[in-house]
Motif scaffolding. Structure first.
Motif, mmCIF file in Angstrom:
data_model
loop_
_atom_site.group_PDB
_atom_site.id
_atom_site.type_symbol
_atom_site.label_atom_id
_atom_site.label_comp_id
_atom_site.label_asym_id
_atom_site.label_seq_id
_atom_site.Cartn_x
_atom_site.Cartn_y
_atom_site.Cartn_z
ATOM 1 N N LEU A 8 0.848 -1.197 0.000
ATOM 2 C CA LEU A 8 0.000 0.000 0.000
ATOM 3 C C LEU A 8 0.882 1.246 0.000
ATOM 4 C CD1 LEU A 8 -2.666 1.534 0.254
ATOM 5 C CD2 LEU A 8 -2.565 1.144 2.733
ATOM 6 N N ILE A 9 0.650 2.126 -0.942
ATOM 7 C CA ILE A 9 1.394 3.394 -1.032
ATOM 8 C C ILE A 9 0.403 4.545 -0.907
ATOM 9 C CG2 ILE A 9 2.820 4.863 -2.505
ATOM 10 C CD1 ILE A 9 4.007 2.390 -3.725
ATOM 11 N N TYR A 10 0.590 5.357 0.179
ATOM 12 C CA TYR A 10 -0.258 6.532 0.390
ATOM 13 C C TYR A 10 0.225 7.686 -0.486
ATOM 14 C CZ TYR A 10 -2.166 4.349 4.610
ATOM 15 O OH TYR A 10 -2.788 3.514 5.499
ATOM 16 N N ARG A 11 -0.621 8.698 -0.653
ATOM 17 C CA ARG A 11 -0.229 9.941 -1.325
ATOM 18 C C ARG A 11 0.692 10.717 -0.399
ATOM 19 N NH1 ARG A 11 -2.816 15.162 -1.893
ATOM 20 N NH2 ARG A 11 -4.600 14.392 -0.700
ATOM 21 N N ALA A 12 1.803 11.160 -0.972
ATOM 22 C CA ALA A 12 2.775 11.904 -0.160
ATOM 23 C C ALA A 12 2.147 13.200 0.358
ATOM 24 C CB ALA A 12 4.026 12.197 -0.967
ATOM 25 N N ALA A 51 -7.593 9.615 -3.218
ATOM 26 C CA ALA A 51 -6.162 9.358 -2.983
ATOM 27 C C ALA A 51 -5.838 9.780 -1.561
ATOM 28 C CB ALA A 51 -5.317 10.112 -3.994
ATOM 29 N N PRO A 52 -5.884 8.871 -0.599
ATOM 30 C CA PRO A 52 -5.686 9.238 0.808
ATOM 31 C C PRO A 52 -4.210 9.405 1.164
ATOM 32 C CG PRO A 52 -6.098 6.902 0.645
ATOM 33 C CD PRO A 52 -6.232 7.448 -0.745
ATOM 34 N N ARG A 53 -3.939 10.310 2.074
ATOM 35 C CA ARG A 53 -2.593 10.446 2.646
ATOM 36 C C ARG A 53 -2.419 9.504 3.851
ATOM 37 N NH1 ARG A 53 -3.127 16.345 1.658
ATOM 38 N NH2 ARG A 53 -1.530 16.951 0.136
ATOM 39 N N GLN A 54 -3.558 9.177 4.516
ATOM 40 C CA GLN A 54 -3.513 8.333 5.710
ATOM 41 C C GLN A 54 -4.910 7.750 5.952
ATOM 42 O OE1 GLN A 54 -2.415 11.026 8.838
ATOM 43 N NE2 GLN A 54 -4.369 12.126 8.796
ATOM 44 N N ILE A 70 -2.073 13.434 -7.396
ATOM 45 C CA ILE A 70 -3.031 12.527 -6.734
ATOM 46 C C ILE A 70 -3.042 11.136 -7.379
ATOM 47 C CG2 ILE A 70 -4.560 14.387 -5.968
ATOM 48 C CD1 ILE A 70 -6.297 13.834 -8.395
ATOM 49 N N THR A 71 -2.090 10.929 -8.300
ATOM 50 C CA THR A 71 -2.066 9.635 -8.994
ATOM 51 C C THR A 71 -0.760 8.881 -8.816
ATOM 52 O OG1 THR A 71 -1.321 10.720 -11.035
ATOM 53 C CG2 THR A 71 -3.704 10.398 -10.744
ATOM 54 N N ASN A 72 0.250 9.507 -8.117
ATOM 55 C CA ASN A 72 1.525 8.821 -7.893
ATOM 56 C C ASN A 72 1.437 7.935 -6.647
ATOM 57 O OD1 ASN A 72 2.553 10.100 -10.122
ATOM 58 N ND2 ASN A 72 3.509 11.767 -8.949
ATOM 59 N N ASN A 73 0.378 7.234 -6.535
ATOM 60 C CA ASN A 73 0.121 6.413 -5.346
ATOM 61 C C ASN A 73 -1.069 5.488 -5.639
ATOM 62 O OD1 ASN A 73 -0.781 9.531 -4.760
ATOM 63 N ND2 ASN A 73 -2.487 8.068 -4.486
ATOM 64 N N ASP A 74 -1.336 4.617 -4.668
ATOM 65 C CA ASP A 74 -2.545 3.797 -4.803
ATOM 66 C C ASP A 74 -3.762 4.702 -4.655
ATOM 67 O OD1 ASP A 74 -0.955 1.616 -5.022
ATOM 68 O OD2 ASP A 74 -1.268 0.883 -2.973
ATOM 69 N N HIS A 75 -4.743 4.510 -5.539
ATOM 70 C CA HIS A 75 -5.919 5.368 -5.457
ATOM 71 C C HIS A 75 -7.120 4.679 -6.094
ATOM 72 C CE1 HIS A 75 -4.012 6.330 -9.365
ATOM 73 N NE2 HIS A 75 -5.264 6.496 -9.800
ATOM 74 N N LEU A 76 -8.281 5.224 -5.814
ATOM 75 C CA LEU A 76 -9.559 4.751 -6.340
ATOM 76 C C LEU A 76 -10.071 5.775 -7.342
ATOM 77 C CD1 LEU A 76 -12.170 3.008 -6.365
ATOM 78 C CD2 LEU A 76 -12.935 4.338 -4.379
ATOM 79 N N LYS A 77 -10.430 5.302 -8.521
ATOM 80 C CA LYS A 77 -10.905 6.176 -9.580
ATOM 81 C C LYS A 77 -12.394 5.923 -9.813
ATOM 82 C CE LYS A 77 -9.736 7.646 -14.291
ATOM 83 N NZ LYS A 77 -8.862 7.382 -15.470
#
Length: 711
Positions: free
Chosen positions: A146-150, A179-182, A156-163
């Motif tokens: 799992l990779i959060y948004r920095a 795209a969650p940070r935490q 908002i796409t350089n991480n795991d996210h839901l589209k």
């Protein structure tokens, strides 16, 4: 004349009582079948009436989704009705009841085919639901990295996210990204402007195998197209080759999957049917439910109206409810209101009735619930728009109403059967009692007509009844009448013979005496001696016959007098000792006096017959044992000898008239079998009894006389 006999009466009554419950049950069973047919016709009529209200109203249906060639589950989404709002906390607790409706997405849903893809790399379970004016979505994602948004990153796409891709009611296509940070609350971003979009709210929570996402957004922003994609980026270097697993292709609006939200307009139409006693569905031509009304647990139709259990109002109803119903329901089954019906997936309704309805033909079907506690009747009727089936109305009811009505009918039937059985039992009881009393009277009359010695002492009054018992009484009366005449003839025969034979015997005897006085040759003298011997034997026979007759007559006219039984027996035995000096006698006579009422000469005659009988049957050089003892209020006289045993079965008849057990070689003297008969006559006169039985050593016979002593 043809008689309706007792057996025929019993057979008719038994058949009637047996057929009554069977006929009643068959009638109720036929009634239940007709009621089920009526329920089926009524339910089809209900669906037809509702379908008529929906015909030719295209505005109520989503034209784009209804006219799709094919609806693919997983791509085309269905917003299930939720019973309660979902609390957005990432725990999925509120989703537990809907877990069977989750759709699992695996490598088949990857945007790029990867044969080496593992479920632990990326997969998820998903469903959408509707409550009030909001659409809820849940994602239970399996992701090994799992990779959060920095925190400082604008991307908002350089991480795991839901589209999220959706088509608005106006037709424009919009894309949003989560795209969650935490862990915690999240909002969506517009994928084009990167601006926050607060109408889409959610909660992100990391798990041991990946993460969960819960979302909520207003239904007003949703048209008829919706899709989701999970983008899995395991490292920044893999951004161009990130795994994308989606419900449908979000890059091309024309490839976006459809979404069906239950129609509020149709729901309002169905709301009026909520009190119809049925569960009603409206489905489109892809088997998806557009609206639903009612619950199957309460859908028992109108058949059970007024049949609910009411509190007892009188003593009979209380008795029936307390005692009879528990007995009845050991056989009957109460309809279950608590049952499980999980056969329906409202995103893809199935059933032969629905398939026929979507072909344009009304249909119905029966099915059993998975827990086998209820039978459900389903009926479907097509909905038409411009000669095309656009959907169908489905109505469902349980058979609980019909079963309740059947049970009520059977309760009434059982009550009637119990009443008839009770009345029949009482009637049969009195009928049988009357028959048994008539049989007992006939038995008593027959027993009183013949005494213990077989003498006919009375007659039987026959009945005029035209049945078997009346016929039997007439037969008995006829038999006793004929037997009485024959018995009277036998009883008087000895006296008649003795009277009639005395004169010719006297003539023969005097003639022989006269011949004896004349001089005879040796041969003629021999014949005279034989003739004299024959006449003497004939005289003894006549004397014996006269003796029994005289005794019977004497008994009838004799008055009893007091006497000492011990003195009579002792005196008689002293005479026997002198008369038979060669015979050995053993005496055991009690020393006390034994007072009695009766005739001492009859007792002497009784003892004389017993001693003579013992002398005739005793073996040589054996003693005759005579005992006289007092036992309670009885004097017991016993005479026993050693010799032949009594034949089996003759001990009770040996005291009857003209019965003898002597063999032919023992008939040295004339004997008519009247000696022991005289013994019985004397015992009867003194109200005593006499028995004969083989002794315990089984080498002789003992005669025992019991006579009552005077008070």
């Amino acid at each position: 004349m043809l008689r309706f006999g007792l057996r025929s009466k019993f057979i008719v009554l038994s058949c009637f009582l047996f057929l009554l419950p069977w006929l009643g049950y068959e009638y109720v069973w036929e009634m239940e079948k007709f009621l089920r047919q009526g329920q089926e016709k009524t339910l089809v009529g209900t669906t037809r009436a509702l379908a008529t209200a929906l015909h030719e109203r295209p505005a109520l249906f989503d034209e784009q989704t209804n006219f799709l060639d094919q609806v693919i589950k997983g791509r085309d989404l269905y917003a299930y009705n939720l019973k309660n709002p979902i609390q957005l906390d990432g725990k999925l607790t509120d989703w537990e009841p809907y877990k069977p409706l989750f759709w699992h997405y695996d490598k088949r849903y990857l945007q790029k085919t990867n044969k080496d893809h593992q479920a632990s790399d990326l997969s998820f379970d998903h469903m959408v639901g509707k409550f009030d004016n909001y659409l809820y979505a849940v994602f239970n994602v399996t992701d090994n990295t799992l990779i959060y948004r920095a925190k400082n990153s604008l991307s908002i796409t350089n991480n795991d996210h839901l589209k999220i891709g959706l088509k608005a009611p106006g037709g424009q296509f919009n894309t949003y990204i989560i795209a969650p940070r935490q862990d915690g609350w999240v909002n969506a971003f517009n994928a084009d402007t990167k601006a926050p979009f607060t109408k889409i709210q959610g909660y992100f929570k990391r798990t041991q195998t990946g993460y969960t996402v819960e979302l909520r957004f207003p239904l007003a922003m949703l048209g008829n197209k919706l899709g989701f994609a999970i983008v899995d980026t395991d490292s920044l270097s893999e951004l161009p080759n990130a795994n994308v697993m989606s419900t449908s292709n979000l890059n091309n609006p024309s490839d976006l999957g459809s979404v069906l939200v239950p129609s509020p307009e149709i729901s309002r139409i169905l709301k009026g049917m909520g009190h119809s006693g049925s569960r009603i569905w409206v489905v489109d031509n892809h088997h998806r439910v557009l609206a639903q009304s009612g619950t199957i647990q309460n859908a028992d139709g109108v058949w059970a109206d007024g049949l609910k259990n009411q509190p007892p109002k009188n003593a009979w109803q209380r008795f029936e409810q307390t005692y009879l119903h528990p007995l009845y329901y050991k056989i009957l089954t109460r309809p279950e209101n608590e049952f499980i019906d999980t056969l329906h997936d409202v995103a893809s309704m199935q059933g032969s009735h629905l398939a026929n309805a979507l072909k344009g033909q009304p249909a119905s079907s029966w099915r059993l619930t998975p827990d086998s506690k209820a039978v459900i009747l389903s009926a479907a009727y097509p909905i038409w728009i411009e000669d095309k089936v656009i959907g169908a109305v489905i109505a469902e009811e349980t058979t609980n109403g019909v079963r309740t009505l059947r049970n009520k009918s059977l309760e009434k039937l059982f009550n009637v059967i119990l009443a008839v059985m009770l009345i029949g039992t009482v009637t049969l009881f009195f009928f049988a009692s009357r028959i048994s009393s008539r049989i007992r009277r006939l038995r008593d009359t027959a027993e009183q007509a013949i005494d213990a010695q077989g003498r006919v002492t009375g007659s039987i009054s026959y009945s005029d009844s035209n049945d078997e018992i009346g016929d039997l009484s007439r037969s008995f009366a006829n038999i006793v009448s004929r037997l009485g005449g024959y018995t009277d003839y036998l009883e008087n025969m000895s006296s008649r013979l003795s009277h009639e034979l005395r004169t010719p015997v006297a003539v023969v005897r005097s003639s022989l005496e006269n011949l004896q006085s004349l001089e005879q040759t040796e041969l003629s003298q021999k014949y005279l001696d034989r003739a004299s011997e024959g006449v003497e034997r004939l005289g003894k026979i006549i004397t014996t016959m006269s003796e029994a007759t005289r005794l019977e007559q004497s008994i009838q006219s004799n008055d009893p007098e007091p006497f000492d039984l011990r003195s009579v027996i002792n005196g008689c035995m002293q005479g026997y000792l002198l008369t038979y000096p060669k015979q050995l006698f053993t005496l055991d006579i009690c020393p006390n006096s034994l007072p009695m009422q009766g005739a001492p000469e009859f007792i002497a005659q009784l003892l004389d017959k017993l001693i003579n009988n013992a002398l005739e049957f005793s073996q040589a050089n054996t003693a005759i044992n005579v005992t006289l003892q007092s036992k309670d209020t009885q004097a017991v006289l016993s005479v026993s000898n050693t010799g032949p045993l009594l034949p089996e079965g003759l001990s009770e008849h040996i005291f009857d008239s003209m019965v003898s057990v002597r063999s032919q070689h023992m008939q040295q003297q004339p004997h008519l079998g009247l000696g022991l008969y005289i013994v019985r006559l004397v015992c009867d006169y003194h109200k005593g009894s006499v028995t004969a039985q083989n002794n315990t050593q089984n080498n002789g016979v003992t005669f025992r006389v019991s006579l009552p002593l005077a008070n």
